[in-house]
Design a protein around this motif. Structure first.
Motif, PDB file in Angstrom:
ATOM      1  N   PRO A  88       0.828  -1.211   0.000  1.00  0.00           N
ATOM      2  CA  PRO A  88       0.000   0.000   0.000  1.00  0.00           C
ATOM      3  C   PRO A  88       0.856   1.251   0.000  1.00  0.00           C
ATOM      4  O   PRO A  88       1.773   1.386   0.814  1.00  0.00           O
ATOM      5  CB  PRO A  88      -0.804  -0.116   1.307  1.00  0.00           C
ATOM      6  CG  PRO A  88      -0.750  -1.556   1.670  1.00  0.00           C
ATOM      7  CD  PRO A  88       0.565  -2.071   1.176  1.00  0.00           C
ATOM      8  N   GLY A  89       0.559   2.163  -0.913  1.00  0.00           N
ATOM      9  CA  GLY A  89       1.376   3.364  -0.948  1.00  0.00           C
ATOM     10  C   GLY A  89       1.083   4.244  -2.131  1.00  0.00           C
ATOM     11  O   GLY A  89       0.021   4.195  -2.741  1.00  0.00           O
ATOM     12  N   LYS A  90       2.070   5.067  -2.475  1.00  0.00           N
ATOM     13  CA  LYS A  90       1.942   6.112  -3.480  1.00  0.00           C
ATOM     14  C   LYS A  90       2.780   5.819  -4.719  1.00  0.00           C
ATOM     15  O   LYS A  90       3.753   5.055  -4.675  1.00  0.00           O
ATOM     16  CB  LYS A  90       2.384   7.453  -2.901  1.00  0.00           C
ATOM     17  CG  LYS A  90       1.526   7.969  -1.751  1.00  0.00           C
ATOM     18  CD  LYS A  90       0.194   8.477  -2.248  1.00  0.00           C
ATOM     19  CE  LYS A  90      -0.557   9.207  -1.142  1.00  0.00           C
ATOM     20  NZ  LYS A  90      -1.863   9.725  -1.602  1.00  0.00           N
ATOM     21  N   PHE A 154       3.611  10.048   0.571  1.00  0.00           N
ATOM     22  CA  PHE A 154       4.835  10.719   0.165  1.00  0.00           C
ATOM     23  C   PHE A 154       4.880  12.132   0.739  1.00  0.00           C
ATOM     24  O   PHE A 154       3.861  12.826   0.813  1.00  0.00           O
ATOM     25  CB  PHE A 154       4.925  10.819  -1.357  1.00  0.00           C
ATOM     26  CG  PHE A 154       5.487   9.593  -2.029  1.00  0.00           C
ATOM     27  CD1 PHE A 154       6.205   8.651  -1.332  1.00  0.00           C
ATOM     28  CD2 PHE A 154       5.308   9.392  -3.393  1.00  0.00           C
ATOM     29  CE1 PHE A 154       6.727   7.523  -1.951  1.00  0.00           C
ATOM     30  CE2 PHE A 154       5.821   8.287  -4.030  1.00  0.00           C
ATOM     31  CZ  PHE A 154       6.533   7.353  -3.311  1.00  0.00           C
ATOM     32  N   VAL A 155       6.064  12.555   1.129  1.00  0.00           N
ATOM     33  CA  VAL A 155       6.339  13.930   1.502  1.00  0.00           C
ATOM     34  C   VAL A 155       7.499  14.401   0.636  1.00  0.00           C
ATOM     35  O   VAL A 155       8.536  13.736   0.567  1.00  0.00           O
ATOM     36  CB  VAL A 155       6.704  14.069   2.997  1.00  0.00           C
ATOM     37  CG1 VAL A 155       7.101  15.500   3.320  1.00  0.00           C
ATOM     38  CG2 VAL A 155       5.544  13.629   3.868  1.00  0.00           C
ATOM     39  N   VAL A 156       7.323  15.538  -0.038  1.00  0.00           N
ATOM     40  CA  VAL A 156       8.354  16.081  -0.923  1.00  0.00           C
ATOM     41  C   VAL A 156       8.957  17.329  -0.279  1.00  0.00           C
ATOM     42  O   VAL A 156       8.227  18.245   0.122  1.00  0.00           O
ATOM     43  CB  VAL A 156       7.780  16.425  -2.306  1.00  0.00           C
ATOM     44  CG1 VAL A 156       8.873  16.988  -3.207  1.00  0.00           C
ATOM     45  CG2 VAL A 156       7.154  15.187  -2.945  1.00  0.00           C
ATOM     46  N   LYS A 157      10.274  17.347  -0.165  1.00  0.00           N
ATOM     47  CA  LYS A 157      10.989  18.473   0.428  1.00  0.00           C
ATOM     48  C   LYS A 157      11.974  19.047  -0.581  1.00  0.00           C
ATOM     49  O   LYS A 157      12.699  18.308  -1.256  1.00  0.00           O
ATOM     50  CB  LYS A 157      11.766  18.026   1.674  1.00  0.00           C
ATOM     51  CG  LYS A 157      10.901  17.506   2.812  1.00  0.00           C
ATOM     52  CD  LYS A 157      10.187  18.629   3.520  1.00  0.00           C
ATOM     53  CE  LYS A 157       9.492  18.132   4.777  1.00  0.00           C
ATOM     54  NZ  LYS A 157       8.763  19.231   5.482  1.00  0.00           N
ATOM     55  N   ASP A 158      11.994  20.369  -0.691  1.00  0.00           N
ATOM     56  CA  ASP A 158      12.990  21.059  -1.511  1.00  0.00           C
ATOM     57  C   ASP A 158      14.036  21.667  -0.589  1.00  0.00           C
ATOM     58  O   ASP A 158      13.746  22.615   0.152  1.00  0.00           O
ATOM     59  CB  ASP A 158      12.319  22.144  -2.354  1.00  0.00           C
ATOM     60  CG  ASP A 158      11.456  21.571  -3.460  1.00  0.00           C
ATOM     61  OD1 ASP A 158      11.990  20.798  -4.274  1.00  0.00           O
ATOM     62  OD2 ASP A 158      10.249  21.887  -3.505  1.00  0.00           O
ATOM     63  N   LEU A 212      10.181  11.460   0.480  1.00  0.00           N
ATOM     64  CA  LEU A 212      10.174  10.591   1.651  1.00  0.00           C
ATOM     65  C   LEU A 212       8.887   9.778   1.690  1.00  0.00           C
ATOM     66  O   LEU A 212       7.842  10.209   1.206  1.00  0.00           O
ATOM     67  CB  LEU A 212      10.274  11.424   2.934  1.00  0.00           C
ATOM     68  CG  LEU A 212      11.384  12.479   2.989  1.00  0.00           C
ATOM     69  CD1 LEU A 212      11.266  13.273   4.277  1.00  0.00           C
ATOM     70  CD2 LEU A 212      12.746  11.831   2.871  1.00  0.00           C
ATOM     71  N   GLN A 213       8.960   8.577   2.289  1.00  0.00           N
ATOM     72  CA  GLN A 213       7.767   7.761   2.498  1.00  0.00           C
ATOM     73  C   GLN A 213       7.473   7.671   3.987  1.00  0.00           C
ATOM     74  O   GLN A 213       8.380   7.660   4.821  1.00  0.00           O
ATOM     75  CB  GLN A 213       7.954   6.364   1.896  1.00  0.00           C
ATOM     76  CG  GLN A 213       9.103   5.562   2.494  1.00  0.00           C
ATOM     77  CD  GLN A 213       9.309   4.230   1.802  1.00  0.00           C
ATOM     78  OE1 GLN A 213       8.592   3.865   0.887  1.00  0.00           O
ATOM     79  NE2 GLN A 213      10.326   3.488   2.235  1.00  0.00           N
ATOM     80  N   SER A 214       6.171   7.614   4.314  1.00  0.00           N
ATOM     81  CA  SER A 214       5.777   7.593   5.719  1.00  0.00           C
ATOM     82  C   SER A 214       5.918   6.222   6.350  1.00  0.00           C
ATOM     83  O   SER A 214       5.876   6.088   7.577  1.00  0.00           O
ATOM     84  CB  SER A 214       4.326   8.070   5.863  1.00  0.00           C
ATOM     85  OG  SER A 214       3.435   7.196   5.180  1.00  0.00           O
TER      86      SER A 214
END
Length: 233
Positions: A88-90, A154-158, A212-214
């Motif tokens: 399960p995921g993105k 997902f979390v996206v960081k710049d 990143l993945q949770s």
């Protein structure tokens, strides 16, 4: 539903935390995916396991933990392929024509024909031993779209130049090649023993984008283990 249209193909990513990639291909177009990702395809689509790039390229892919062969999809007329992660995921699309990316070993799902999938060795001993991704990562480059997958959200960081992000082991799915990947101690005996994060955390230093993945596959497996049938012996 998020619909995208590139010069090479049309696709959308559907779902929430159980996402699926749906790709429309026309005659002359080719899509590649990791083995076992196909959920459905229309009757005019053909699939074939290919040692893409030759035997040495296949061996290098296997060293990253990916499948030895990729699956090639072609279509007579316009066809559609549905691909999904094994957990399960993105699913997320990345245009590597803007720059190469590094992926953890389970991060690759699919790509257009112009995308090159290669291996990259960790440059620092600490990252090799304690970084959670092992000795080898996957490097994607070339021209086109690569689709990555991960567990949970997902979390996206710049990250700005010099900016550091500390990440729990294996929660970093992908990052631009401009980002420096290393490990650092969590610090303090109590943190090491009781924080639940182990002895080290991953450090990512900008500039560049990080995904990143949770959840990790390991965390998912451990959370389900108490509920699995146990042998009576």
């Amino acid at each position: 539903m998020r619909e995208c249209d590139t010069d090479a193909m049309r696709y959308d990513i559907t779902g929430d935390n159980l996402q699926m990639l749906n790709v429309e291909i026309s005659p002359g177009e080719t899509l590649y995916s990791v083995a076992g990702a196909m959920a459905y395809m229309t009757g005019n689509v053909t699939m074939e396991a290919k040692a893409t790039g030759g035997a040495w390229a296949s061996i290098k892919r296997s060293l990253t933990g990916a499948s030895l062969f990729l699956v090639q999809y072609r279509s007579e007329g316009t066809g559609v392929i549905g691909l999904a992660n094994s957990a399960p995921g993105k699913v997320m699309d990345i245009d590597v024509s803007k720059g190469a990316w590094m992926l953890q070993k389970t991060g690759y799902l699919a790509s257009e024909e112009g995308v090159n999938l290669d291996l990259a060795f960790q440059k620092k001993l600490g990252s090799m031993l304690f970084g959670g991704e092992g000795l080898i990562l996957q490097r994607v480059s070339g021209n086109g779209i690569v689709f990555i997958c991960g567990c949970g959200d997902f979390v996206v960081k710049d990250l700005a130049p010099g900016e550091i992000l500390k990440v729990s082991t294996a929660n970093a799915v992908a990052w631009e090649e401009t980002v420096t990947y290393d490990i650092a101690s969590v610090g303090g005996i109590k943190n090491m023993l009781f924080s639940g994060e182990g002895l080290f955390v991953t450090t990512l230093r900008g500039p560049g984008r990080v995904v990143l993945q949770s959840m990790t596959l390991g965390d998912l497996a451990m959370s389900l283990y108490p509920y699995m049938p146990q042998s009576s012996s």
